[in-house]
Design a protein around this motif. Structure first.
Motif, mmCIF file in Angstrom:
data_model
loop_
_atom_site.group_PDB
_atom_site.id
_atom_site.type_symbol
_atom_site.label_atom_id
_atom_site.label_comp_id
_atom_site.label_asym_id
_atom_site.label_seq_id
_atom_site.Cartn_x
_atom_site.Cartn_y
_atom_site.Cartn_z
ATOM 1 N N ASP A 1 27.750 16.903 18.636
ATOM 2 C CA ASP A 1 28.427 17.860 17.640
ATOM 3 C C ASP A 1 27.781 19.393 17.932
ATOM 4 O OD1 ASP A 1 29.608 15.694 16.626
ATOM 5 O OD2 ASP A 1 28.592 15.508 14.762
ATOM 6 N N ALA B 1 34.957 22.840 17.430
ATOM 7 C CA ALA B 1 33.956 22.257 16.367
ATOM 8 C C ALA B 1 34.043 20.788 16.214
ATOM 9 C CB ALA B 1 33.945 22.972 15.286
ATOM 10 N N LYS C 1 32.426 17.019 14.377
ATOM 11 C CA LYS C 1 31.208 16.619 13.502
ATOM 12 C C LYS C 1 31.624 15.055 13.128
ATOM 13 C CE LYS C 1 28.323 17.169 9.658
ATOM 14 N NZ LYS C 1 27.214 16.628 10.288
ATOM 15 N N ASP D 1 37.907 20.623 14.584
ATOM 16 C CA ASP D 1 38.522 21.678 14.050
ATOM 17 C C ASP D 1 39.052 21.918 13.034
ATOM 18 O OD1 ASP D 1 37.744 22.764 16.858
ATOM 19 O OD2 ASP D 1 39.769 22.218 17.778
#
Lengths: 127, 127
Positions: free
Chosen positions: A21, A61, A63, A90
């Motif tokens: 991440d 992005a 996670k 995202d």
């Protein structure tokens, strides 16, 4: 059988998804030349090919939020790790995923582990 | 490494879920005394304890519908199997599930495989 399988598996998972991440290229040292990844049915072998695939995934992005982590010992000091969670990338909606790893120690002392096997699947949303 | 890992893994999966969905008590010969099951976080060891757990699950009619089956070879002629699918029990809505198995050959000839490791999780429905 490895008596510390649960600590090893959960410690690995923390390291793995933190690196994933923040900077996916840093995952390469966790794989070896004979490591295998099956990512949504696509097969990759070796640390370089696997890392190239992970780095090339089409999001910036990302996670991972883990729901469950289950570990079991396997022969030769290996550890089986099974993760269920959600992937937020995202501005997409979160997607369920599941992933399984087989870890083996790098040496007799078993102070470090590498990923021998890695299989990843997104969950489909129905039902 | 086992060159027939994909055929072995997919053949096992056919046998396993057919037995599960018709008569769960028949699963016992697929496990050994050192086999492990983690079912929704609960741990069981040995063919008898594992089969008792599976037989005691609180549904009568059950059907597994598989979405994906991924297999990889692991050392000592083992096979890693990773299944994503849906579980339809009694009159419930279908539930997503994922399950991972590690199989090893029963003997040198590797004509039969047993389940060394089995981890099962239902998918949660959000996202």
């Amino acid at each position: 059988m490895n008596p510390n399988f649960d600590t090893i598996g959960k410690g690995f998972v923390d390291t793995y998804y933190t690196l994933f991440d923040t900077n996916r290229s840093q995952l390469q040292p966790l794989y070896r030349d004979h490591s295998m990844l099956t990512f949504e049915g696509q097969q990759f072998q070796g640390a370089i090919a696997i890392t190239q695939k992970l780095v090339a995934l089409p999001f910036q992005a990302v996670k991972h939020v883990l729901t469950t982590v289950d570990c079991q010992p396997i022969p030769n000091n290996g550890v089986l790790v099974f993760v269920v969670g959600q992937l937020k990338s995202d501005d997409d909606h979160p997607h369920g995923f599941s992933q399984t790893f087989v870890l083996f120690p790098e040496d007799e002392a078993a102070t470090k582990y590498y990923v021998m096997n890695d299989i990843f699947r997104l969950a489909l949303h129905h039902g």
